[in-house]
Design a protein around this motif. Structure first.
Motif, mmCIF file in Angstrom:
data_model
loop_
_atom_site.group_PDB
_atom_site.id
_atom_site.type_symbol
_atom_site.label_atom_id
_atom_site.label_comp_id
_atom_site.label_asym_id
_atom_site.label_seq_id
_atom_site.Cartn_x
_atom_site.Cartn_y
_atom_site.Cartn_z
ATOM 1 N N LYS A 83 0.563 -1.405 -0.189
ATOM 2 C CA LYS A 83 -0.364 -0.357 0.073
ATOM 3 C C LYS A 83 0.459 1.332 -0.068
ATOM 4 O O LYS A 83 0.238 2.138 -0.835
ATOM 5 C CB LYS A 83 -1.162 0.176 1.342
ATOM 6 C CG LYS A 83 -2.022 -1.099 1.287
ATOM 7 C CD LYS A 83 -3.383 -1.172 2.000
ATOM 8 C CE LYS A 83 -2.231 -1.311 3.855
ATOM 9 N NZ LYS A 83 -1.872 -2.736 4.278
ATOM 10 N N SER A 103 5.461 -3.891 -6.035
ATOM 11 C CA SER A 103 4.040 -2.936 -6.591
ATOM 12 C C SER A 103 3.409 -2.546 -7.925
ATOM 13 O O SER A 103 3.621 -1.313 -8.255
ATOM 14 C CB SER A 103 4.441 -1.294 -5.933
ATOM 15 O OG SER A 103 4.903 -1.397 -4.620
ATOM 16 N N ILE A 106 -1.105 -2.106 -7.196
ATOM 17 C CA ILE A 106 -1.460 -0.541 -6.665
ATOM 18 C C ILE A 106 -0.337 1.026 -6.925
ATOM 19 O O ILE A 106 -0.659 1.915 -6.834
ATOM 20 C CB ILE A 106 -1.682 -0.725 -4.642
ATOM 21 C CG1 ILE A 106 -2.444 -1.089 -4.898
ATOM 22 C CG2 ILE A 106 -1.461 0.931 -4.148
ATOM 23 C CD1 ILE A 106 -2.953 -2.160 -3.668
ATOM 24 N N ASP A 139 -7.086 -5.339 -6.412
ATOM 25 C CA ASP A 139 -6.625 -3.889 -6.193
ATOM 26 C C ASP A 139 -6.584 -3.330 -7.219
ATOM 27 O O ASP A 139 -5.868 -1.022 -6.900
ATOM 28 C CB ASP A 139 -4.900 -3.635 -5.187
ATOM 29 C CG ASP A 139 -4.350 -4.918 -6.140
ATOM 30 O OD1 ASP A 139 -3.913 -5.440 -7.348
ATOM 31 O OD2 ASP A 139 -2.761 -5.319 -5.423
ATOM 32 N N THR A 140 -6.083 -3.990 -8.259
ATOM 33 C CA THR A 140 -6.003 -3.011 -9.174
ATOM 34 C C THR A 140 -7.626 -1.858 -10.173
ATOM 35 O O THR A 140 -7.890 -1.063 -10.297
ATOM 36 C CB THR A 140 -5.874 -3.708 -11.357
ATOM 37 O OG1 THR A 140 -4.475 -4.405 -11.009
ATOM 38 C CG2 THR A 140 -5.885 -2.903 -12.566
ATOM 39 N N MET A 143 -7.970 0.856 -7.889
ATOM 40 C CA MET A 143 -7.587 1.764 -8.234
ATOM 41 C C MET A 143 -7.801 2.422 -8.937
ATOM 42 O O MET A 143 -8.799 3.805 -9.582
ATOM 43 C CB MET A 143 -5.847 1.368 -8.838
ATOM 44 C CG MET A 143 -4.812 2.656 -8.958
ATOM 45 S SD MET A 143 -3.355 2.418 -8.862
ATOM 46 C CE MET A 143 -3.861 0.400 -10.269
ATOM 47 N N GLU A 148 -11.063 3.459 -2.205
ATOM 48 C CA GLU A 148 -10.056 2.017 -0.871
ATOM 49 C C GLU A 148 -10.184 0.479 -0.466
ATOM 50 O O GLU A 148 -11.477 0.720 -0.528
ATOM 51 C CB GLU A 148 -9.692 3.195 0.132
ATOM 52 C CG GLU A 148 -9.905 2.615 1.224
ATOM 53 C CD GLU A 148 -8.969 3.727 2.363
ATOM 54 O OE1 GLU A 148 -8.355 3.434 3.582
ATOM 55 O OE2 GLU A 148 -9.261 5.090 2.320
#
Length: 345
Positions: A83, A103, A106, A139-140, A143, A148
């Motif tokens: 994160k 990473s 994110i 997470d993609t 984003m 969140e």
């Protein structure tokens, strides 16, 4: 500057200069032997591992032109959490391969890798399962939708189901104009069955997760809090009022996009500190703008005499919510008033 290019050799410096001329917001760090006085070129200071420690969290993206082994050893002591870790990319000095090392989602390393590879006609090396399988990771998705993730462990479990081709349900309170992998199916709460291995909720509301299915909740940033207060109201008093408001409306704190108030309150310490605690911006609205819309809301003659406008929290929230929907009219909390809007489309 938000990107750092780091290289140790003469050949790496040559490629680094090429990247420096093509990438926005970048600085090039070179070995002192090859340093030349030029804008946005700096010397690597001291031992490599110690130097990386100084810059690791200074930039959003670190682009190394050197051996992957050297990079792994240099960044290893500073890796903390996906994160917060920066994107890390590795290139060989012949510009044959561009490797997304850390990473990828994110931090954006996968996207940076593709862009750099296209720029220098190199081979992008991306190993994350969702990208290799032309799928999508939670997470993609978060984003791309400016959401969140409530729990990253939940996100990992649901991503595994997506990558494995298993059926995952998507329940969203926001409009999604995006093509999804075939195994992610948009459903409503009433149509969830045991055929789903995972569920993705996208909502600002509190969620009661079904038992026996891996679930992840994504919080859109779409809640606007208009706040007015008497002088001297503390951070704790304002936070307590905010939490009470959200509990009544059954809304998540993670969905707050910003709090907003009138210009005369821009230096109010309690409001400034409350925004920092909530980790959201404090948006200031000029009184002349409030005057244009205040007639749409309940006004106070006392407030008007004090600051020149008869309403604060409702018009401020309305004006900064893209003409959104009011979820709560002005509510008082001993010298604090809060109105809640859901951002418009």
């Amino acid at each position: 500057m938000n990107k750092a290019i780091i290289t140790l050799t003469k050949g790496g410096m040559k490629l680094g200069l090429k990247l420096l001329n093509s990438i926005d917001q970048a600085v090039l760090y070179v070995h002192p032997r090859f340093y030349m006085e030029c804008e946005n070129i700096k010397k690597i200071d001291g031992k490599m591992t110690e130097f990386i420690g100084k810059i690791f969290h200074k930039y959003r993206c670190l682009i190394f032109i050197m051996s992957t082994g050297i990079v792994v050893r240099a960044i290893a002591p500073y890796i903390q959490d996906k994160k917060t870790d920066p994107a890390v990319i590795v290139l060989d000095e012949r510009a044959r391969n561009v490797i997304s090392l850390l990473s990828g989602h994110i931090g954006g390393a996968n996207d940076y890798t593709k862009k750099i590879a296209k720029m220098i006609n190199a081979n992008p090396v991306i190993t994350t399962a969702s990208d290799v399988n032309e799928s999508i990771a939670v997470d993609t998705l978060a984003m791309e939708l400016d959401c969140e993730i409530e729990d990253f462990y939940d996100a990992t479990k649901v991503t595994a189901h997506i990558v494995n081709g298993e059926k995952v349900g998507l329940i969203s309170d926001i409009f999604i104009d995006k093509e999804m992998p075939l195994n992610i199916i948009k459903v409503d709460k009433e149509n969830i069955d045991d055929k789903f291995k995972g569920l993705i909720y996208i909502s600002e509301k509190n969620i009661n997760k079904p038992i026996g299915i891996d679930c992840v909740v994504l919080r859109p940033k779409n809640i606007i809090l208009g706040i007015g207060c008497r002088r001297g109201k503390t951070e704790e008093e304002i936070i307590n009022a905010v939490e009470d408001t959200l509990n009544i409306l059954k809304l998540s704190k993670k969905s707050i996009k910003h709090i907003t108030t009138v210009d005369v309150k821009k230096n109010e310490e309690g409001l400034i500190k409350a925004a920092k605690v909530l980790k959201v911006p404090l948006i200031i609205v000029d009184r002349k703008d409030i005057k244009k819309v205040e007639s749409q809301f309940e006004q106070s003659e006392f407030v008007k005499k004090q600051i020149g406008v008869g309403a604060v929290c409702e018009p401020a929230a309305f004006l900064t919510s893209k003409a959104g929907k009011m979820l709560q009219k002005k509510k008082g909390y001993d010298g604090i008033t809060i109105a809640v809007f859901r951002e418009g489309e």
